[in-house]
Design an enzyme around this catalytic site. Structure first.
Site, PDB file in Angstrom:
ATOM      1  N   SER A  11      -7.072  31.019 -34.393  1.00  0.00           N
ATOM      2  CA  SER A  11      -7.607  31.042 -33.244  1.00  0.00           C
ATOM      3  C   SER A  11      -7.198  29.262 -32.846  1.00  0.00           C
ATOM      4  O   SER A  11      -8.791  28.949 -33.603  1.00  0.00           O
ATOM      5  CB  SER A  11      -8.083  31.944 -32.260  1.00  0.00           C
ATOM      6  OG  SER A  11      -8.851  31.210 -31.403  1.00  0.00           O
ATOM      7  N   HIS A  36      -2.399  31.335 -32.932  1.00  0.00           N
ATOM      8  CA  HIS A  36      -3.081  32.147 -31.519  1.00  0.00           C
ATOM      9  C   HIS A  36      -3.755  31.032 -31.017  1.00  0.00           C
ATOM     10  O   HIS A  36      -4.156  30.470 -30.876  1.00  0.00           O
ATOM     11  CB  HIS A  36      -4.247  33.321 -32.210  1.00  0.00           C
ATOM     12  CG  HIS A  36      -4.689  33.725 -31.084  1.00  0.00           C
ATOM     13  ND1 HIS A  36      -3.409  35.369 -30.201  1.00  0.00           N
ATOM     14  CD2 HIS A  36      -5.274  34.063 -30.526  1.00  0.00           C
ATOM     15  CE1 HIS A  36      -3.958  36.420 -29.435  1.00  0.00           C
ATOM     16  NE2 HIS A  36      -5.476  35.229 -29.316  1.00  0.00           N
ATOM     17  N   ASP A  38      -5.319  30.580 -27.157  1.00  0.00           N
ATOM     18  CA  ASP A  38      -6.459  31.957 -26.742  1.00  0.00           C
ATOM     19  C   ASP A  38      -6.610  30.457 -25.027  1.00  0.00           C
ATOM     20  O   ASP A  38      -7.114  29.629 -24.425  1.00  0.00           O
ATOM     21  CB  ASP A  38      -8.083  32.007 -26.531  1.00  0.00           C
ATOM     22  CG  ASP A  38      -8.142  32.953 -28.039  1.00  0.00           C
ATOM     23  OD1 ASP A  38      -7.570  34.194 -27.709  1.00  0.00           O
ATOM     24  OD2 ASP A  38      -8.114  32.268 -28.976  1.00  0.00           O
ATOM     25  N   MET A  40      -7.720  31.005 -21.620  1.00  0.00           N
ATOM     26  CA  MET A  40      -8.643  31.466 -20.201  1.00  0.00           C
ATOM     27  C   MET A  40      -8.673  31.024 -18.618  1.00  0.00           C
ATOM     28  O   MET A  40      -8.421  29.756 -18.765  1.00  0.00           O
ATOM     29  CB  MET A  40     -10.180  31.344 -20.243  1.00  0.00           C
ATOM     30  CG  MET A  40      -9.865  32.201 -22.064  1.00  0.00           C
ATOM     31  SD  MET A  40     -11.120  31.908 -22.917  1.00  0.00           S
ATOM     32  CE  MET A  40     -11.505  31.858 -24.765  1.00  0.00           C
ATOM     33  N   HIS A  69      -2.297  34.608 -25.806  1.00  0.00           N
ATOM     34  CA  HIS A  69      -2.970  35.680 -25.477  1.00  0.00           C
ATOM     35  C   HIS A  69      -3.595  34.871 -24.045  1.00  0.00           C
ATOM     36  O   HIS A  69      -4.615  34.195 -23.767  1.00  0.00           O
ATOM     37  CB  HIS A  69      -3.940  35.523 -26.089  1.00  0.00           C
ATOM     38  CG  HIS A  69      -4.988  36.672 -26.006  1.00  0.00           C
ATOM     39  ND1 HIS A  69      -6.254  36.752 -26.919  1.00  0.00           N
ATOM     40  CD2 HIS A  69      -4.942  37.654 -24.671  1.00  0.00           C
ATOM     41  CE1 HIS A  69      -7.690  37.761 -25.503  1.00  0.00           C
ATOM     42  NE2 HIS A  69      -6.429  38.460 -25.052  1.00  0.00           N
ATOM     43  N   MET A  71      -5.572  35.580 -21.026  1.00  0.00           N
ATOM     44  CA  MET A  71      -6.622  36.261 -20.370  1.00  0.00           C
ATOM     45  C   MET A  71      -6.545  35.505 -19.216  1.00  0.00           C
ATOM     46  O   MET A  71      -8.227  34.851 -18.426  1.00  0.00           O
ATOM     47  CB  MET A  71      -7.625  35.724 -21.258  1.00  0.00           C
ATOM     48  CG  MET A  71      -7.769  36.831 -22.337  1.00  0.00           C
ATOM     49  SD  MET A  71      -9.237  36.171 -23.528  1.00  0.00           S
ATOM     50  CE  MET A  71      -8.444  34.788 -24.879  1.00  0.00           C
ATOM     51  N   MET A 140      -8.984  43.954 -28.748  1.00  0.00           N
ATOM     52  CA  MET A 140      -9.857  43.601 -28.380  1.00  0.00           C
ATOM     53  C   MET A 140     -11.345  43.707 -28.897  1.00  0.00           C
ATOM     54  O   MET A 140     -11.148  44.501 -28.202  1.00  0.00           O
ATOM     55  CB  MET A 140     -10.598  42.788 -27.373  1.00  0.00           C
ATOM     56  CG  MET A 140      -8.992  41.879 -26.702  1.00  0.00           C
ATOM     57  SD  MET A 140      -9.267  40.376 -27.490  1.00  0.00           S
ATOM     58  CE  MET A 140     -10.462  39.873 -26.928  1.00  0.00           C
ATOM     59  N   ASP A 178      -8.511  40.449 -32.792  1.00  0.00           N
ATOM     60  CA  ASP A 178      -8.940  39.276 -31.955  1.00  0.00           C
ATOM     61  C   ASP A 178     -10.604  39.671 -31.515  1.00  0.00           C
ATOM     62  O   ASP A 178     -11.117  40.380 -30.432  1.00  0.00           O
ATOM     63  CB  ASP A 178      -8.038  39.318 -30.808  1.00  0.00           C
ATOM     64  CG  ASP A 178      -8.818  37.993 -30.437  1.00  0.00           C
ATOM     65  OD1 ASP A 178      -9.737  37.755 -31.302  1.00  0.00           O
ATOM     66  OD2 ASP A 178      -8.503  36.589 -29.556  1.00  0.00           O
TER      67      ASP A 178
END
Length: 228
Positions: A11, A36, A38, A40, A69, A71, A140, A178
């Site tokens: 990540s 990966h 992330d 957000m 991913h 979020m 998660m 994750d």
């Protein structure tokens, strides 16, 4: 499960953003086969990270699949942007998708692998109607929003349950995990059924990135062999 089914997905949230390309290169040298990312939004999770421009830059820096991913509260609005920026895999949270089947179809229609994510308090059963169409399920093992959190052991049963459902129904999705994945937890998650391991601090936190990745991947593969 066989040894080569395990994939390490570092990540970049835990990497040095001033030297992101170098960090990704070192992780790749250590055996990473997915990167990966992330994403957000400060709404669905209490943090802000990155968007499509960073993904576009990363796309030029690596040939590995980019696992984005999302979020974020309204992922449908941004799927095209991430796909066009170079995402290969896009995952969305069950908790924010009222029309989950349509959202996953939207991802596939733009040439990406489609994943669905569940938070620690979300039951596996909420995914029963989409497990036949997803490419991967991301469990998660911490509450999303920040890196460096402690692994929640109670999430292991979800990985086991997903593996059981997949075997019973003949589905093809892979199981990703994750949150808090490190040398102390990697054996447990692999034995529970996880195959794609997202790790941030364990890879980028301290010491040599390539050596960290190699050690984590070796520990995971040893745990996988214990299942055979």
């Amino acid at each position: 499960m066989i040894e080569h089914s395990i994939q390490l997905a570092p990540s970049i949230l835990a990497a040095d953003f001033a030297h992101l390309a170098d960090a990704v290169e070192r992780a790749t040298e250590g055996g990473a086969s997915v990167i990966h990312v992330d994403v957000m939004d400060g709404h669905f999770v209490p943090n802000l990270t990155i968007g499509p421009p960073v993904v576009k830059s990363l796309r030029r820096a690596t040939r590995l699949p980019l696992d984005c991913h999302l979020m974020i509260d309204n992922p449908d609005q941004y799927i095209v942007d991430f796909a066009e920026a170079g995402a290969d895999w896009i995952s969305v949270h069950q908790e924010v998708c009222p029309h989950l089947n349509r959202t996953l179809t939207h991802i596939k229609d733009h040439g990406c692998r489609a994943g669905v994510v569940i938070n620690p308090a979300t039951p596996v059963e909420t995914l029963s109607e989409v497990l036949d169409m997803v490419d991967y399920v991301l469990v998660m093992s911490v509450n999303p929003g920040f890196g460096g959190q402690k692994f929640i052991p109670g999430t292991l049963h979800k990985m086991r349950k997903l593996a059981e459902i997949r075997a019973a129904r003949g589905y093809a999705f892979r199981i990703e995990v994750d949150g808090g994945v490190g040398m102390d937890t990697v054996g447990d998650v692999v034995r529970a059924g996880a195959e794609i391991l997202v790790a941030g601090n364990a890879v980028f936190g301290k010491g040599d990135v390539a050596a960290n990745a190699t050690a984590l991947l070796e520990a995971a593969r040893n745990a996988a062999l214990q299942k055979v």
